[in-house]
Write a protein that holds these residues in place. Structure first.
Motif, short mmCIF file in Angstrom:
data_model
loop_
_atom_site.label_atom_id
_atom_site.label_comp_id
_atom_site.label_asym_id
_atom_site.label_seq_id
_atom_site.Cartn_x
_atom_site.Cartn_y
_atom_site.Cartn_z
N GLY A 384 0.89 -1.19 -0.36
CA GLY A 384 -0.45 0.07 -0.12
C GLY A 384 0.64 1.65 -0.22
N ALA A 385 1.66 1.22 -0.51
CA ALA A 385 2.87 2.68 -0.44
C ALA A 385 2.47 3.32 -1.20
N VAL A 386 2.33 4.72 -0.96
CA VAL A 386 1.89 5.92 -1.80
C VAL A 386 2.79 7.13 -2.49
N ILE A 387 2.90 6.88 -3.65
CA ILE A 387 3.92 8.07 -4.51
C ILE A 387 3.44 8.63 -4.96
N ASN A 388 4.34 9.96 -4.04
CA ASN A 388 3.48 11.40 -5.22
C ASN A 388 4.64 12.24 -6.79
N ASP A 389 4.14 12.21 -7.29
CA ASP A 389 5.20 12.31 -9.10
C ASP A 389 4.49 12.92 -9.19
N HIS A 390 4.68 13.02 -10.79
CA HIS A 390 4.13 13.19 -11.82
C HIS A 390 4.82 13.61 -12.71
N ILE A 391 3.74 13.83 -13.55
CA ILE A 391 4.19 13.27 -15.70
C ILE A 391 3.78 13.92 -16.54
N GLY A 392 5.23 15.04 -16.94
CA GLY A 392 4.55 16.14 -17.15
C GLY A 392 4.27 16.92 -16.18
N PHE A 393 3.97 17.76 -16.65
CA PHE A 393 2.87 19.29 -15.85
C PHE A 393 1.89 18.90 -15.21
N VAL A 394 1.21 17.37 -14.90
CA VAL A 394 0.07 17.05 -13.74
C VAL A 394 0.75 16.14 -13.14
N ASP A 395 0.17 16.65 -11.95
CA ASP A 395 0.70 16.21 -10.41
C ASP A 395 -0.03 14.79 -10.32
N VAL A 396 0.64 13.63 -10.06
CA VAL A 396 -0.16 12.32 -9.93
C VAL A 396 0.15 11.84 -8.75
N VAL A 397 -0.88 11.18 -7.37
CA VAL A 397 -0.51 10.07 -6.83
C VAL A 397 -0.53 8.88 -6.49
N VAL A 398 0.59 8.39 -7.16
CA VAL A 398 0.21 6.20 -7.16
C VAL A 398 0.01 5.95 -5.78
N ILE A 399 -1.13 4.80 -5.33
CA ILE A 399 -1.14 3.93 -4.92
C ILE A 399 -1.51 2.42 -4.73
N GLY A 400 -0.71 1.71 -3.77
CA GLY A 400 -0.09 0.30 -3.74
C GLY A 400 -1.70 0.09 -3.71
N ASP A 401 -1.74 -1.27 -4.36
CA ASP A 401 -2.67 -1.97 -3.66
C ASP A 401 -2.45 -2.67 -2.48
N ALA A 402 -3.19 -2.90 -1.30
CA ALA A 402 -2.90 -3.79 -0.49
C ALA A 402 -2.19 -5.29 -0.44
N SER A 403 -2.92 -5.79 -1.54
CA SER A 403 -2.26 -7.33 -1.74
C SER A 403 -1.26 -7.00 -2.93
N GLY A 404 -0.58 -5.83 -3.58
CA GLY A 404 1.03 -5.99 -3.68
C GLY A 404 0.95 -6.49 -4.80
N ARG A 405 -0.80 -6.42 -5.88
CA ARG A 405 -0.43 -7.07 -7.31
C ARG A 405 -0.82 -6.26 -8.00
N GLY A 406 -1.01 -4.69 -7.70
CA GLY A 406 -1.28 -3.31 -8.44
C GLY A 406 -1.18 -2.15 -8.09
N ALA A 407 -2.08 -0.82 -8.66
CA ALA A 407 -2.19 0.51 -8.06
C ALA A 407 -3.34 0.91 -8.46
N ARG A 408 -3.68 2.22 -7.79
CA ARG A 408 -4.00 3.11 -8.69
C ARG A 408 -3.47 4.24 -8.88
N ALA A 409 -3.74 5.19 -9.40
CA ALA A 409 -3.12 6.79 -9.83
C ALA A 409 -4.57 7.57 -9.95
N TYR A 410 -4.39 8.81 -9.51
CA TYR A 410 -4.68 10.36 -8.64
C TYR A 410 -3.90 11.58 -9.25
N GLU A 411 -5.25 12.04 -10.04
CA GLU A 411 -4.08 13.10 -9.87
C GLU A 411 -4.09 13.79 -8.52
N GLY A 412 -3.11 14.36 -8.40
CA GLY A 412 -2.05 15.12 -7.22
C GLY A 412 -2.64 16.73 -6.81
N ARG A 413 -2.63 17.70 -7.76
CA ARG A 413 -3.08 18.87 -7.67
C ARG A 413 -2.42 19.03 -6.74
#
Length: 475
Positions: A384-413
């Motif tokens: 469930g790690a949380v990473i604050n990052d950006h793609i170009g000019f878009v702030d993103v936050v990536v949240i690891g799924d607790a299962s460790g198999r995948g993740a979800r990404a959202y705009e960070g703004r």
């Protein structure tokens, strides 16, 4: 030497199939000349018709005629003959050495006798002169495996990818059958699932669905309607990537539905649409061969998550899940399909891997936005790690799924997030934000939209996105 070898799965599983097909289909008689042969001059070759004739005669059941045709290609051909000779390495394994020697004469490259390695070499040399009749030659060759391949490849067909790089994936057309509007059951009725079984989780307009990989591995395509939206879950097992596409295209009244063509491009599934039989790249959602090529059509990816059954069900207790009653007889046991491939570091089919920052089958979580693309090693998103990052000019936050198999990404703004007390929340600015399938929802009701992303093997991501950015925590 390229240092790449044919996977043991090709040698042990596909090669016997190829040899059986070779002996029973391709070599029963001399292959007829291409019906689409063209005429005209070509440097080093007396005519395109002569090259077409030689390309087909090399598959002759008479060894002497076959060798004479290969010799003709070397004596009279130029580098435009290379793609044909590389193809023949796969189908005439008893002639590997002589074919490889002729390839070395034409190219000056010392690659060895394996089709796999020469295909990778060809991928790395896009400047090779094209043989105009190659599509017709390939169509005739594939048609002797399954005549339905002619729907996808034929002489003169429009294409955005190199036809020379299209390879047979070891199955016939729809040999990996799609699931169309499959039966779903309540979570409480899914006694066949184990808590740690991986599932693709989808939520659209309050409609929660789980698509277990133990079923999807056998079908690789699900055409369905979720929350009133027609979707296609396109899964390339070879790339480790499941991508959810909206089946609607603006300006077209009919939704797209897809099947598996049985063909590959750089070890990525080429799916086909049932309306036009155009071939589409699974990884990009774009038509690249056939009637829709050149119209700048691109499917819209939608959010999904790769999770475990227990994690998905705990977050979505009302979810429905695929029934084992698919209409097909398959062993849907856990880890049955592709077990050895998933456990191996090797590829089954040729794909050029230039970027070695990660191992070719390391899993990444990738996100694409209009301003660019970025991937994060899946291992950095564990627990469930949380990473604050950006793609170009878009702030993103990536949240690891607790299962460790995948993740979800959202705009960070411009907000910075940290893990919360449970997988259902993250923290920012002293407040708790709910993690939902459509958005991050703040304490005051504000929301940050979800971004579509998916898991894939590194070789596939790096192959489609040259100089791909690898993400990490923002400074």
């Amino acid at each position: 030497m390229l240092g790449r070898k044919v996977s043991r799965y090709f040698d042990n599983r596909l090669m016997p199939m190829l040899l059986r097909l070779l002996s029973t289909v391709l070599l029963v008689s001399t292959v007829a000349a291409s019906t689409g042969a063209q005429t005209g001059s070509h440097a080093g070759i007396s005519s395109i018709a002569d090259l077409d004739s030689a390309a087909h005669k090399v598959l002759s059941s008479a060894p002497q005629e076959s060798r004479e045709a290969v010799d003709w290609l070397v004596r009279h051909g130029d580098r435009s003959s290379v793609a044909v000779l590389i193809q023949l390495l796969r189908w005439l394994p008893e002639d590997r050495e002589v074919l490889a020697a002729r390839l070395e004469t034409l190219t000056g490259a010392h690659v060895g006798p394996n089709w796999f390695d020469w295909m990778v070499w060809q991928q790395d040399h896009p400047d090779l002169p094209q043989y105009p009749g190659y599509a017709g030659f390939l169509a005739d060759l594939l048609a002797r495996i399954d005549p339905r391949f002619r729907r996808f490849v034929y002489g003169g067909i429009a294409h955005e990818i190199r036809i020379e790089e299209i390879v047979w994936g070891g199955v016939t057309v729809d040999g990996i059958p799609a699931l169309d509007n499959p039966a779903m059951i309540a979570a409480s009725a899914a006694s066949y699932l184990n808590p740690d079984d991986p599932v693709f989780g989808i939520e659209i307009n309050g409609d929660d669905r789980a698509y277990p990989l133990r079923i999807v591995n056998w079908h690789e395509m699900v055409n369905d309607v979720v929350g009133g939206v027609p979707v296609s879950l396109a899964y390339c097992t070879l790339c480790g990537s499941g991508i959810l596409f909206d089946g609607r295209i603006p300006g077209r009244a009919e939704r797209f539905a897809f099947g598996s063509s049985g063909l590959l491009y750089r070890s990525n599934k080429l799916m086909y649409d049932r309306q036009t039989d155009s071939l589409w790249e699974q990884f990009t959602g774009r038509p690249v061969v056939g009637g829709l090529t050149g119209f700048k059509i691109e499917l819209e990816p939608l959010p999904l998550v790769l999770s475990s059954w227990s994690q998905w069900r705990s977050r979505h207790p009302e979810t429905r899940v695929l029934s084992l009653d698919t209409g097909f007889r398959r062993d849907y046991g856990p880890g049955v399909a592709y077990r050895e491939y998933f456990a191996s570091p090797e590829l089954m089919f040729p794909a050029l891997v230039k970027d070695r920052r990660l191992r070719q089958k390391d899993l990444i979580f990738g996100v694409r936005v209009p301003g660019g693309v970025k991937a994060w090693p899946l291992a950095t998103l564990a627990d469930g790690a949380v990473i604050n990052d950006h793609i170009g000019f878009v702030d993103v936050v990536v949240i690891g799924d607790a299962s460790g198999r995948g993740a979800r990404a959202y705009e960070g703004r411009r907000r910075r997030f940290a893990p919360g007390a449970s997988p259902d929340e993250v923290l920012a600015g002293g407040g708790r934000w709910r993690v939902t399938e459509s958005a991050l929802v703040g304490p005051g009701g504000e929301s940050l939209p979800r971004l579509p992303g998916h898991v894939a093997y590194w070789f596939a991501w790096a192959g489609y996105f040259e100089n791909a950015l690898l993400g990490g925590p923002a400074p």
